[in-house]
Design an enzyme around this catalytic site. Structure first.
Site, PDB file in Angstrom:
ATOM      1  N   ALA A 157       1.287  36.385  -1.620  1.00 64.64           N
ATOM      2  CA  ALA A 157       0.069  36.571  -0.822  1.00 64.64           C
ATOM      3  C   ALA A 157      -0.980  35.508  -1.134  1.00 64.64           C
ATOM      4  CB  ALA A 157      -0.510  37.959  -1.085  1.00 64.64           C
ATOM      5  N   ILE A 215      -0.584  32.301  -2.390  1.00 60.37           N
ATOM      6  CA  ILE A 215      -0.286  30.891  -2.106  1.00 60.37           C
ATOM      7  C   ILE A 215      -0.394  30.648  -0.606  1.00 60.37           C
ATOM      8  CG2 ILE A 215       1.494  29.096  -2.184  1.00 60.37           C
ATOM      9  CD1 ILE A 215       2.548  30.543  -4.745  1.00 60.37           C
ATOM     10  N   ASP A 223     -14.774  -2.982  25.497  1.00 53.48           N
ATOM     11  CA  ASP A 223     -14.778  -3.987  26.554  1.00 53.48           C
ATOM     12  C   ASP A 223     -15.810  -3.581  27.599  1.00 53.48           C
ATOM     13  OD1 ASP A 223     -12.824  -5.798  25.753  1.00 53.48           O
ATOM     14  OD2 ASP A 223     -11.206  -4.519  26.436  1.00 53.48           O
ATOM     15  N   ASP A 232      -6.871  -4.186  26.186  1.00 49.16           N
ATOM     16  CA  ASP A 232      -5.887  -3.977  27.253  1.00 49.16           C
ATOM     17  C   ASP A 232      -4.821  -5.059  27.320  1.00 49.16           C
ATOM     18  OD1 ASP A 232      -7.448  -6.036  28.138  1.00 49.16           O
ATOM     19  OD2 ASP A 232      -8.233  -5.006  29.911  1.00 49.16           O
ATOM     20  N   ASP A 275      -4.750  -8.487  22.558  1.00 54.18           N
ATOM     21  CA  ASP A 275      -5.629  -7.488  21.947  1.00 54.18           C
ATOM     22  C   ASP A 275      -4.893  -6.649  20.903  1.00 54.18           C
ATOM     23  OD1 ASP A 275      -7.883  -8.169  23.394  1.00 54.18           O
ATOM     24  OD2 ASP A 275      -7.406  -6.818  25.046  1.00 54.18           O
TER      25      ASP A 275
END
Length: 898
Positions: free
Chosen positions: A286, A288, A332, A620, A624
């Protein structure tokens, strides 16, 4: 078949494909039935039965099963077979296993859904239309359009290629890009790395463009032959999950030590050894928090699904945690801060602004249309465009001026091109004149880069040498247009008497004749201004990074509130001249970076990181990808983003919107906050359970709870309320707080002390209920015997009412306590019923708790007795105490904050 040794015409004939029309829907259905989907066979996961068995592999569960068996054997040897306890224990273990399987399956399904959302797509020609489809729907014979940044979705025989260079390192081990040639025909035994007329699945287009016909899909591809996986089967644990698993182990060891002490003290108090063994093992199970990592995974997955509905697709779970810590968002401009709905509003000659419909407009716009890849078709006499937004705007403006791109393309055949790249910021195409003898190259791109390559101007139909006065006038026209927040495209051309494909950009992009300027408006997104305000309020610095002119960037940034009187703008050219040390020292001064290249983005990210900032970066393009990988949170564009950028990212914005990043940060903070709430709730409850037993035995009292009761409390109070806390809406003031410091631990800001205090409170209430039950409702004289430590009395009497009240208070107080976890604000402010899932969990769990006590057959199984109204009143009064005390504390804290 050796497709690299087959001609283009024979390939088309063999695959029964029309290069101009593509496949029909009927062809596609038939081929999908024949060849299957374009996916690689993945490693088979565990089935439900295997998952169920795996739940019993936990060390503590094995001990509990052994204890249940020993209990049965001992009771049988004593001549009093007791089947009830072992059966109930086993039933609870099995029920717990079912819940574990349910949690695991739900988490797997959520993660699988996320993989599908971020799966690659392909542009194909079908039924005479170019459409974007999921790559898994491709079939042999499909005509695939390949562009810079695309993943090659299947093995293809090239039909057409322009400067096409493909990176095939994942397949051949060759680190350098391979230049492709569609026209060549190779020998059947040509090595894989030398098949320059083929492109293979999982490779990447780094430069140029092309058209290919799919020759193999799925496991029939080259990568399929070597069983290469596109996506990982296993999702690694996030740093948070690892930390919690480690915390769980530490708590588990502490719990085992306490349980060992409980057992030793119980033996010393002459409590039957076997009873103490069962109690100690049950207490350990119970105490743990073995379900904590699974609950965290579910909470992360549920949060990620919510984010996906708000256009933020998380590709890697750790990004959810990092989002809550973001301090800088580098975005951007085009399409992210602006609407990416380009409209040409102005054109200018070398002398002045011109009308949109006259001879000059036709000349300038027809040239720029020739140097564009956007496609234009007429449907019901209305133009329908496809392609990149800027080029669509240019082609539409040309159409409106009387220049129809399909006619231009057939009259002035394009024979060569140099694609746009972010370093040159230019694109050049070469066209053969209708006479077939002369040629003209057309170059379009950024004004700053193009004007330096021009030596002549176009004026009144004549080509004249450019003077300093001409250049100054053009500079002024450009500055005026950028000052009006217009995106400016410059156009130039060059007449050629002959053409050699080996000439390249050094020849084609010098000694140009400047033709004119084209100004486009790309209005800011309406929601971004508010998102920028929220960022600043949340302690996050918004940064604009753009390839546009600095004047355009500053105009937009001021309008959105990104550029303030306290911050500055800087160009990529100035950035290049700056040392790394200097940039690291001064980067905080800037909020706008204009005319930057992808290489600059990496430097900007690292500069902010050197200041201890947690950086989110959007991107994009192919180039990048390094910046997206270096950033703490790489955000790829879902609409305009290349496959390379998406693959390098942690998150994909399906609407390319800055406001989506801000809402994702808010959601990330909310998820982290909810996980903290669940941890807080589970650990304070577990400490309460441990202390109830430990203190009772330490004080010489009988065990207030038996094994089956402890397991029931653990089952009822752990799962449902904890998961329900995971769907708690983010606090209204969450974006008014500073970002979560990644250096702070899970238990920072006094959480550890709070957990201990609340655990002591829950344990004290349960013990109080036990003592009240024993003193006032159990066998007369039992209480006096207990406080005088009369061992014989303790052995003779079972305090059933005391145990029942303790059992009820321990369980119900934890359920009431779950409402305390919802917010640092009072329940009266946030509304008791505003988290409906927690309310439902409370009702279900409370109902089950009342049922096992009130229904006599179940009460016997759980070794309790039905309570009367007075006893229930005491139970509920004690169980509600955590809410009363914590609400009182919240009121005091609220007054202090005010």
């Amino acid at each position: 078949m050796h497709w690299h040794s087959v001609s283009i015409d024979d390939t088309l004939r063999e695959l029964k494909t029309d290069i101009k029309q593509g496949l029909t829907q009927e062809d596609v259905r038939e081929r999908q039935r024949l060849y299957g989907r374009n996916i690689l066979d993945a490693k088979r996961g565990k089935n439900l039965f295997q998952k169920f068995l795996a739940q019993f592999a936990d060390f503590m569960i094995i001990i509990l099963i052994c204890a249940a068996i020993i209990s049965l054997v001992v009771s049988y040897m004593e001549g009093k077979p007791n089947f009830v306890d072992p059966i109930i224990i086993l039933m609870i273990i099995i029920l717990n296993a079912f819940l574990g399987v349910l949690q695991e399956t739900k988490a797997e399904k959520a993660l699988e859904a996320l993989k599908k959302m971020s799966a690659p797509t392909a542009h194909v020609l079908r039924c005479n239309r170019v459409t974007e489809i999921p790559s898994l729907e491709l079939v042999p014979g499909d005509i695939v359009i390949l562009e810079t940044g695309s993943f090659v979705p299947a093995d293809c025989r090239l039909v057409h290629g322009v400067n096409l260079r493909v990176e095939e390192a994942s397949l051949t081990g060759e680190s350098h890009p391979v230049e492709k040639n569609a026209a060549i025909r190779l020998l059947p035994d040509t090595n894989l790395a030398d098949r320059i007329n083929m492109v293979m699945a999982t490779s990447t287009v780094l430069y140029g463009r092309g058209v290919g016909i799919v020759t193999a899909t799925g496991m029939d591809t080259q990568v399929g032959h070597i069983a290469r996986m596109i996506m990982e089967d296993d999702t690694p644990d996030t740093p948070l999950q690892k930390r919690l698993a480690k915390t769980g182990k530490v708590l588990g060891i502490a719990a085992l030590i306490i349980c060992g002490l409980v057992f030793i003290i119980g033996i010393y108090k002459e409590i039957p050894p076997f009873d103490m063994f069962m109690t100690s093992v049950s207490l350990a199970v119970a105490a743990i928090p073995e379900g904590l990592p699974a609950i965290v995974t579910i909470m992360l997955s549920l949060g990620v699904q919510r984010m996906a509905k708000k256009n933020a697709v998380i590709r890697k779970l750790p990004a959810v945690e990092t989002l809550g810590s973001a301090t800088v968002i580098c975005s951007d401009k085009t399409g992210t801060l602006t609407q990416n709905v380009m409209t040409v509003t102005e054109i200018s000659s070398v002398d002045n602004k011109e009308a949109m419909k006259n001879d000059f407009a036709f000349f300038l716009l027809s040239h720029v249309a020739l140097c564009s890849d956007a496609l234009l078709q007429l449907e019901d006499n209305q133009p329908v465009l496809s392609g990149e937004p800027t080029e669509k705007a240019l082609v539409l403006a040309a159409y409106n001026s009387g220049a129809y791109k399909p006619d231009l393309d057939s009259m002035y055949q394009r024979i060569y091109e140099i694609p746009f790249d972010s370093a040159r910021k230019l694109m050049t195409t070469v066209h053969k004149a209708p006479d077939g003898c002369s040629y003209r190259s057309v170059t379009k791109g950024a004004y700053d880069f193009l004007i330096e390559r021009c030596t002549h101007i176009y004026r009144d139909g004549k080509q004249l040498p450019m003077t300093n006065r001409d250049k100054n006038r053009i500079n002024a026209l450009n500055s005026a247009m950028t000052g009006r927040a217009l995106r400016v495209i410059a156009v130039a051309y060059k007449n050629l008497s002959g053409f050699n494909a080996n000439s390249g950009e050094r020849f084609l992009e010098k000694d140009l004749t400047f033709a004119g300027l084209i100004g486009m408006i790309d209005p800011p997104r309406e929601e971004v201004k508010e998102a920028v305000r929220i960022c600043r309020q949340a302690g996050i610095k918004p940064i604009m990074i753009t390839g546009d002119h600095i004047l355009t960037a500053k105009a937009i940034a001021k309008e959105l509130g990104i550029l303030t009187p306290q911050t500055e703008a800087i160009t990529g050219e100035e950035l290049s001249k700056m040392s790394t040390e200097r940039l690291n020292d001064t980067v905080s001064r800037y909020s706008v970076f204009a005319r930057v290249s992808p290489e600059h983005k990496v430097r900007i990210v690292k500069a902010y990181q050197s200041k201890g900032e947690v950086v989110a970066m959007t991107g994009d393009g192919v180039n990048d990808a390094p910046a997206l990988k270096v950033a703490d949170i790489g955000c790829a564009m879902g609409i305009t983003g290349t496959d390379v950028a998406k693959n390098a990212s942690d998150m994909i914005l399906t609407d390319d919107n800055f406001a989506t990043i801000v809402s994702a940060v808010q959601e990330g903070r909310g998820i982290y906050e909810n996980i903290r709430k669940a941890v807080h709730f589970l650990l304070s409850s577990n400490i309460g359970e441990i202390l109830t037993i430990f203190v009772a035995i330490l004080l010489g009292l009988p065990t207030p709870l038996v094994a089956v009761q402890l397991l029931w409390v653990n089952l009822v109070t752990d799962s449902l309320p904890a998961i329900s806390l995971g769907v708690e809406p983010a606090s209204k003031d969450i974006m008014k707080r500073k970002p979560i410091s990644p250096k702070k631990g899970m238990f920072a800001d006094g959480l550890a002390l709070q957990i201990i205090i609340e655990g002591i409170l829950i344990g004290s209430l349960a013990l109080t209920a036990f003592v009240i039950g024993v003193r006032y409702y159990d066998t007369p004289g039992l209480y006096d015997s207990l406080i005088h430590h009369e061992t014989n009395s303790m052995a003779s009497y079972i305090p059933l009412t005391g145990r029942t009240m303790c059992f009820a208070v321990l369980s119900l107080s934890q359920l009431f306590h779950s409402f305390n976890m919802r917010s640092h604000r009072s329940l009266s402010e946030i509304g008791v019923l505003s988290n409906s899932k927690l309310v439902i969990s409370f009702i279900i769990c409370a109902f089950l708790q009342i049922v096992v006590i009130s229904i006599v057959p179940l009460a016997r199984i759980f070794q309790v007795v039905p309570l009367n109204l007075r006893q229930w009143a005491i139970v509920f009064l004690l169980a509600m105490t955590p809410i009363v005390l914590v609400e009182f504390q919240k009121r005091i804290n609220s007054k202090r904050r005010a």
